[in-house]
Write a protein that holds these residues in place. Structure first.
Motif, PDB file in Angstrom:
ATOM      1  N   THR A  11     -60.471   8.875 -47.137  1.00 22.63           N
ATOM      2  CA  THR A  11     -61.268   7.716 -46.725  1.00 22.63           C
ATOM      3  C   THR A  11     -62.764   7.985 -46.881  1.00 22.63           C
ATOM      4  N   GLU A  12     -63.504   6.911 -47.104  1.00 22.50           N
ATOM      5  CA  GLU A  12     -64.971   7.025 -47.102  1.00 22.50           C
ATOM      6  C   GLU A  12     -65.444   7.375 -45.694  1.00 22.50           C
ATOM      7  N   ARG A  25     -65.900  11.078 -45.007  1.00 20.65           N
ATOM      8  CA  ARG A  25     -67.181  11.608 -45.490  1.00 20.65           C
ATOM      9  C   ARG A  25     -68.308  11.207 -44.539  1.00 20.65           C
ATOM     10  N   GLU A  26     -68.305   9.932 -44.136  1.00 21.67           N
ATOM     11  CA  GLU A  26     -69.344   9.431 -43.232  1.00 21.67           C
ATOM     12  C   GLU A  26     -69.313  10.164 -41.887  1.00 21.67           C
TER      13      GLU A  26
END
Ligand code: CO8
Length: 257
Positions: free
Chosen positions: A236-237, A240-241
């Motif tokens: 998932t993005e 990373r966030e």
């Protein structure tokens, strides 16, 4: 859509469902379950909803399945229509559901509470599976979920004698996560649901699915499932966030992607 047996509201990213048959202590009839299922379908599809709260009123979360509806049913009617089957919708709901329980949670009401992911009780809550007094047994998972929640001896006592458990005992036994003053129970549940809903929605869904797996499989299989899902969360993005935000000492801004 207008509902007759529930009310539906939104508090930010939280969907609030209130069982609303106060004259019958929120007894759960087929029409109510149909309405509940319709709202769950719409909340499931709605990206603006991250978690759901289900509650009743101060006197009753729900005092069970509607006895007037079951009274004239024969075995063939009940078995043939399999009228409990539609109760399962909530167990397939992928977003977290917090139950805010005040007053009576009996029979199907206790079973509905146990199908939710987190249960918060008001200090006047009373839990029970009194079906034995009606000449029947629990029919929407009570013999299974109560036993897993509180252990064999307590589950047997409640199911075989119809004894109710108060809020303090329910917390001590692991049936609810905590007890709050009854006037605060809905707000507390919404606060918990809001906190969940501000995290990454796909990751929350994966975490819920992984905990639920614990009830369906062996420890070794469950741990393998968890590990695969943990690795999947790296896609998932928001992973990373979340990690970038930690390293950069700032709050993450999750996008549910
Ligand atoms: N079904 C239908 N009506 C109910 C129910 C119910 N489960 N519970 C309460 N009511 C009604 C009462 O009949 C009464 O109606 P009315 O005013 O028209 O006479 C009204 O609600 C208020 O109830 P009381 O006057 O009895 O209120 P009290 O404060 O004196 O007592 C109690 C509260 C102790 C909760 C009492 O109402 C009670 O014992 N209720 C029945 C509890 C029960 O047996 N629940 C289990 C039902 S069986 C079940 O849930 C099987 C689950 C199977 C799976 C689900 C499939 C759908």
């Amino acid at each position: 859509m207008a509902y007759e047996n529930i009310t539906v509201d939104r508090r930010g990213r939280v969907g609030l469902i209130t069982l609303n048959r106060p004259k019958a202590l929120n007894a759960l009839n087929g029409a109510l379950i149909d309405e509940l299922n319709a709202v769950l379908d719409s909340f499931e599809a709605d990206e603006e909803i991250g978690a759901v709260v289900i509650t009743g009123n101060e006197k009753a979360f729900a005092a069970g399945a509607d006895i007037t509806e079951m009274r004239s049913m024969s075995f063939v009617d009940a078995h043939g229509s399999d009228f409990i089957a539609k109760w399962n919708r909530i167990t397939a709901f992928r977003k977290p559901v917090v139950a805010a329980i005040a007053g009576y949670a009996l029979g199907g009401g206790c079973e509905l509470a146990m199908m939710c992911d987190i249960a918060i009780a008001g200090d006047n809550a009373k839990f029970g599976q009194p079906e034995i007094k009606l000449g029947v047994i629990p029919g929407a998972g009570g013999t299974q979920r109560l036993t897993r929640a509180v252990g064999k001896s307590k589950a047997m006592e409640m199911i075989l004698t119809g004894r109710m458990m108060n809020a303090e005992e329910a917390e001590r036994s692991g049936l609810v996560s905590r007890v709050v003053p009854v006037a605060d129970v809905v707000d507390e549940a919404i606060t918990v649901a809001e906190r969940i809903a501000h995290f990454s929605a796909p990751t929350v869904a994966l975490a819920k699915a992984s905990v639920n797996r614990a009830f369906e499989t062996t420890l070794a299989e469950g741990v393998l499932y968890e590990r695969a899902v943990f690795y999947a969360s790296f896609a998932t993005e928001d992973k990373r966030e979340g990690m970038d935000a930690f390293i950069e000492k700032r709050e993450p801004a999750f996008t549910n992607r």
